[in-house]
Design an enzyme around this catalytic site. Structure first.
Site, PDB file in Angstrom:
ATOM      1  N   GLY A   9       0.862  -1.187   0.000  1.00 16.70           N
ATOM      2  CA  GLY A   9       0.000   0.000   0.000  1.00 16.70           C
ATOM      3  C   GLY A   9       0.891   1.227   0.000  1.00 16.70           C
ATOM      4  O   GLY A   9       1.602   1.477   0.973  1.00 16.70           O
ATOM      5  N   GLY A  14       1.227   4.195   3.860  1.00 12.44           N
ATOM      6  CA  GLY A  14       2.325   3.355   3.366  1.00 12.44           C
ATOM      7  C   GLY A  14       3.513   4.196   2.900  1.00 12.44           C
ATOM      8  O   GLY A  14       4.669   3.882   3.207  1.00 12.44           O
ATOM      9  N   ASP A  34       2.169  -1.396  -4.516  1.00 13.76           N
ATOM     10  CA  ASP A  34       0.775  -0.957  -4.585  1.00 13.76           C
ATOM     11  C   ASP A  34       0.134  -1.544  -5.824  1.00 13.76           C
ATOM     12  O   ASP A  34       0.823  -1.873  -6.803  1.00 13.76           O
ATOM     13  CB  ASP A  34       0.690   0.573  -4.623  1.00 13.76           C
ATOM     14  CG  ASP A  34      -0.685   1.094  -4.213  1.00 13.76           C
ATOM     15  OD1 ASP A  34      -0.825   1.571  -3.066  1.00 13.76           O
ATOM     16  OD2 ASP A  34      -1.634   1.010  -5.031  1.00 13.76           O
ATOM     17  N   ARG A  84     -10.932   5.890   6.068  1.00 13.56           N
ATOM     18  CA  ARG A  84     -12.263   6.467   6.286  1.00 13.56           C
ATOM     19  C   ARG A  84     -12.314   7.927   5.849  1.00 13.56           C
ATOM     20  O   ARG A  84     -11.306   8.613   5.811  1.00 13.56           O
ATOM     21  CB  ARG A  84     -12.708   6.293   7.724  1.00 13.56           C
ATOM     22  CG  ARG A  84     -11.835   6.910   8.777  1.00 13.56           C
ATOM     23  CD  ARG A  84     -12.455   6.614  10.135  1.00 13.56           C
ATOM     24  NE  ARG A  84     -11.547   6.964  11.202  1.00 13.56           N
ATOM     25  CZ  ARG A  84     -11.949   7.207  12.434  1.00 13.56           C
ATOM     26  NH1 ARG A  84     -13.224   7.143  12.745  1.00 13.56           N
ATOM     27  NH2 ARG A  84     -11.073   7.502  13.365  1.00 13.56           N
ATOM     28  N   ASN A  97     -12.072  -3.664   2.774  1.00 15.83           N
ATOM     29  CA  ASN A  97     -10.704  -3.988   3.200  1.00 15.83           C
ATOM     30  C   ASN A  97     -10.479  -5.466   3.523  1.00 15.83           C
ATOM     31  O   ASN A  97      -9.347  -5.956   3.414  1.00 15.83           O
ATOM     32  CB  ASN A  97     -10.308  -3.106   4.384  1.00 15.83           C
ATOM     33  CG  ASN A  97     -10.075  -1.670   3.940  1.00 15.83           C
ATOM     34  OD1 ASN A  97     -10.099  -1.381   2.743  1.00 15.83           O
ATOM     35  ND2 ASN A  97      -9.838  -0.776   4.877  1.00 15.83           N
ATOM     36  N   SER A 121      -4.179  -1.793   8.120  1.00 19.55           N
ATOM     37  CA  SER A 121      -5.469  -1.508   7.476  1.00 19.55           C
ATOM     38  C   SER A 121      -6.617  -1.647   8.477  1.00 19.55           C
ATOM     39  O   SER A 121      -6.626  -2.546   9.319  1.00 19.55           O
ATOM     40  CB  SER A 121      -5.706  -2.487   6.322  1.00 19.55           C
ATOM     41  OG  SER A 121      -4.558  -2.600   5.515  1.00 19.55           O
ATOM     42  N   HIS A 177      -9.116  -0.623  18.528  1.00 21.36           N
ATOM     43  CA  HIS A 177      -8.620   0.605  17.899  1.00 21.36           C
ATOM     44  C   HIS A 177      -9.788   1.392  17.293  1.00 21.36           C
ATOM     45  O   HIS A 177      -9.717   1.911  16.199  1.00 21.36           O
ATOM     46  CB  HIS A 177      -7.567   0.214  16.826  1.00 21.36           C
ATOM     47  CG  HIS A 177      -7.063   1.362  16.018  1.00 21.36           C
ATOM     48  ND1 HIS A 177      -6.446   2.461  16.568  1.00 21.36           N
ATOM     49  CD2 HIS A 177      -7.063   1.579  14.672  1.00 21.36           C
ATOM     50  CE1 HIS A 177      -6.095   3.293  15.608  1.00 21.36           C
ATOM     51  NE2 HIS A 177      -6.462   2.789  14.440  1.00 21.36           N
TER      52      HIS A 177
HETATM   53  P1  NAI Z   1      -4.820   5.450   0.911  1.00 24.23           P
HETATM   54  O1  NAI Z   1      -6.106   5.366   0.173  1.00 24.23           O
HETATM   55  O2  NAI Z   1      -4.046   6.715   0.848  1.00 24.23           O
HETATM   56  O3  NAI Z   1      -3.853   4.259   0.478  1.00 24.23           O
HETATM   57  C1  NAI Z   1      -4.264   2.939   0.378  1.00 24.23           C
HETATM   58  C2  NAI Z   1      -3.490   2.312  -0.751  1.00 24.23           C
HETATM   59  O4  NAI Z   1      -3.773   0.916  -0.779  1.00 24.23           O
HETATM   60  C3  NAI Z   1      -3.844   2.884  -2.130  1.00 24.23           C
HETATM   61  O5  NAI Z   1      -2.698   3.434  -2.746  1.00 24.23           O
HETATM   62  C4  NAI Z   1      -4.382   1.668  -2.884  1.00 24.23           C
HETATM   63  O6  NAI Z   1      -4.064   1.680  -4.268  1.00 24.23           O
HETATM   64  C5  NAI Z   1      -3.691   0.533  -2.147  1.00 24.23           C
HETATM   65  N1  NAI Z   1      -4.317  -0.763  -2.379  1.00 24.23           N
HETATM   66  C6  NAI Z   1      -5.637  -1.074  -2.433  1.00 24.23           C
HETATM   67  N2  NAI Z   1      -5.806  -2.373  -2.690  1.00 24.23           N
HETATM   68  C7  NAI Z   1      -4.574  -2.917  -2.776  1.00 24.23           C
HETATM   69  C8  NAI Z   1      -4.098  -4.236  -3.013  1.00 24.23           C
HETATM   70  N3  NAI Z   1      -4.929  -5.267  -3.194  1.00 24.23           N
HETATM   71  N4  NAI Z   1      -2.763  -4.434  -3.044  1.00 24.23           N
HETATM   72  C9  NAI Z   1      -1.910  -3.391  -2.871  1.00 24.23           C
HETATM   73  N5  NAI Z   1      -2.307  -2.137  -2.623  1.00 24.23           N
HETATM   74  C10 NAI Z   1      -3.624  -1.902  -2.594  1.00 24.23           C
HETATM   75  O7  NAI Z   1      -5.166   5.102   2.452  1.00 24.23           O
HETATM   76  P2  NAI Z   1      -4.254   5.418   3.733  1.00 24.23           P
HETATM   77  O8  NAI Z   1      -4.645   6.724   4.304  1.00 24.23           O
HETATM   78  O9  NAI Z   1      -2.847   5.153   3.390  1.00 24.23           O
HETATM   79  O10 NAI Z   1      -4.794   4.306   4.760  1.00 24.23           O
HETATM   80  C11 NAI Z   1      -4.511   2.948   4.512  1.00 24.23           C
HETATM   81  C12 NAI Z   1      -5.230   2.054   5.522  1.00 24.23           C
HETATM   82  O11 NAI Z   1      -4.667   2.258   6.817  1.00 24.23           O
HETATM   83  C13 NAI Z   1      -6.719   2.380   5.685  1.00 24.23           C
HETATM   84  O12 NAI Z   1      -7.467   1.198   5.826  1.00 24.23           O
HETATM   85  C14 NAI Z   1      -6.769   3.204   6.942  1.00 24.23           C
HETATM   86  O13 NAI Z   1      -8.034   3.173   7.565  1.00 24.23           O
HETATM   87  C15 NAI Z   1      -5.700   2.510   7.752  1.00 24.23           C
HETATM   88  N6  NAI Z   1      -5.147   3.282   8.861  1.00 24.23           N
HETATM   89  C16 NAI Z   1      -4.831   2.574   9.998  1.00 24.23           C
HETATM   90  C17 NAI Z   1      -4.268   3.193  11.086  1.00 24.23           C
HETATM   91  C18 NAI Z   1      -3.885   2.378  12.291  1.00 24.23           C
HETATM   92  O14 NAI Z   1      -3.463   2.964  13.289  1.00 24.23           O
HETATM   93  N7  NAI Z   1      -4.020   1.078  12.270  1.00 24.23           N
HETATM   94  C19 NAI Z   1      -4.020   4.647  11.071  1.00 24.23           C
HETATM   95  C20 NAI Z   1      -4.328   5.285   9.815  1.00 24.23           C
HETATM   96  C21 NAI Z   1      -4.882   4.607   8.752  1.00 24.23           C
END
Ligand code: NAI
Length: 314
Positions: A9, A14, A34, A84, A97, A121, A177
């Protein structure tokens, strides 16, 4: 012993995580992958173009949906999936997801059968549970990052409340979380080893805990999507603890085996993180109120986990 990390990601979280790992030279080899064509390559090229400015020499590779370059990774951080938007809960993301995380973990293990997998995620507790159950790996090798971010937010709000340096604050968030499932432990929060209650009144401290719980939602409201600097840095912090066998106590989402009266669930608890991944789950003494909150949090996480069964994913 190897020193290779893959981040899956290349979105906000990422890319930030990769940037921290590269610039702080946490790994010798770093792969970013990605599904979107060009995104990971472009991101890694951009980061590489800061090497002569920031003085690092981490070996960087960006790839689009081809896991062969990820082979032999020691640590894999999974950030793929949708984030979100304002008004959404982390739990709202499960439909999209779950399929992504399931597929990614399968691909990762085909090429890196010995990797330690860190799930980022959302809804992270349920995605970790899914990864644990589907992979069949022991709990030390698949766990989630969420409580570390929530704890750093807790320290941030406590430091603002006390008007002191955030690095001098200790604060721990356990439980799920989610906005309503996380438990900032005010009873254990300290300023340089002294109880925070010696420095601020109860209402001020309660507000810091409440602000922590909606910390992610506050940022989502301000940014229009979920935050990335602290989440990315937190995931990199976990990778460093593993690769350098730091044995740090990191609140992590771990499959419990009777600790805190729970089993068949992944939820946030303090854990010792080292080269073996989760090397130990620390069972700390909770007040009766905290115990009740933990049980309630576990019930809520279980309810989200049940959606996986309803979706026929588990
Ligand atoms: P984003 O939308 O900026 O990035 C997600 C990326 O995943 C995109 O570039 C997309 O193309 C890629 N992706 C989707 N399906 C894929 C696959 N099958 N294989 C490879 N890549 C794929 O989202 P962001 O802001 O980076 O958030 C990512 C995740 O992290 C979200 O689910 C978010 O809710 C979660 N998150 C978790 C936190 C935690 O503390 N655990 C904190 C912040 C975000």
């Amino acid at each position: 012993m190897g020193n290779k990390v893959t981040v899956v990601g290349a979105g906000h979280v990422g890319a930030t995580c990769a940037n921290v790992i590269a610039t702080r030279q946490i790994a010798s080899e770093l792969v970013l992958l990605d599904i979107k064509d060009g995104l990971a390559e472009g991101t890694m090229l951009d980061i590489y173009q800061t090497a002569s400015l920031l003085d690092f020499d981490t070996h960087l590779t960006g790839i689009s949906d081809d896991y062969s370059d990820t082979a032999g990774s020691d640590v894999v951080i999974v950030t793929s999936g949708v984030p979100r938007k304002p008004g959404m809960s982390r739990e709202d993301l499960i439909g999209t997801n779950a399929g992504i995380v399931d597929e990614v973990v399968g691909n990762v293990l085909k090429h890196s059968p010995n990797a330690i997998i860190v799930i980022v995620s959302n809804p992270m507790d349920t995605m970790t549970y899914l990864a644990c159950r589907k992979s069949g790996l022991p709990r030390n090798r698949v766990f989630g990052m969420g409580g570390l971010l929530d704890s750093s937010r807790f320290k941030c709000y406590l430091s603002k409340a006390l008007g002191v340096n955030a690095n001098e604050i200790e604060g721990l968030v356990i439980g799920g979380h989610g906005d309503t499932t996380m438990i900032p432990l005010l009873s254990k929060a300290t300023y340089k080893g002294m109880p925070v209650g010696d420095f601020a009144d109860a209402d001020t401290l309660k507000k810091a805990a409440a602000d922590t719980m909606v910390g992610g939602a506050t940022l989502t409201g301000l940014l229009g999507t979920s935050a990335w600097y602290a989440p990315g840095a937190a995931a990199a912090y976990v990778a460093e603890a593993i690769l350098n066998d730091q044995k740090k106590v990191i609140p992590s989402c771990v499959a419990l085996e009777g600790e805190y009266g729970q089993r068949d669930i992944c939820i946030g608890v303090p854990a010792v993180i080292g080269r073996g991944g989760v090397e130990k789950v620390l069972e700390i003494k909770l007040t009766e109120e905290e115990k009740a909150l933990f049980a309630k949090s576990a019930d809520a996480v279980r309810k989200t986990n049940d959606v996986l069964k309803e979706m026929n994913i588990l």
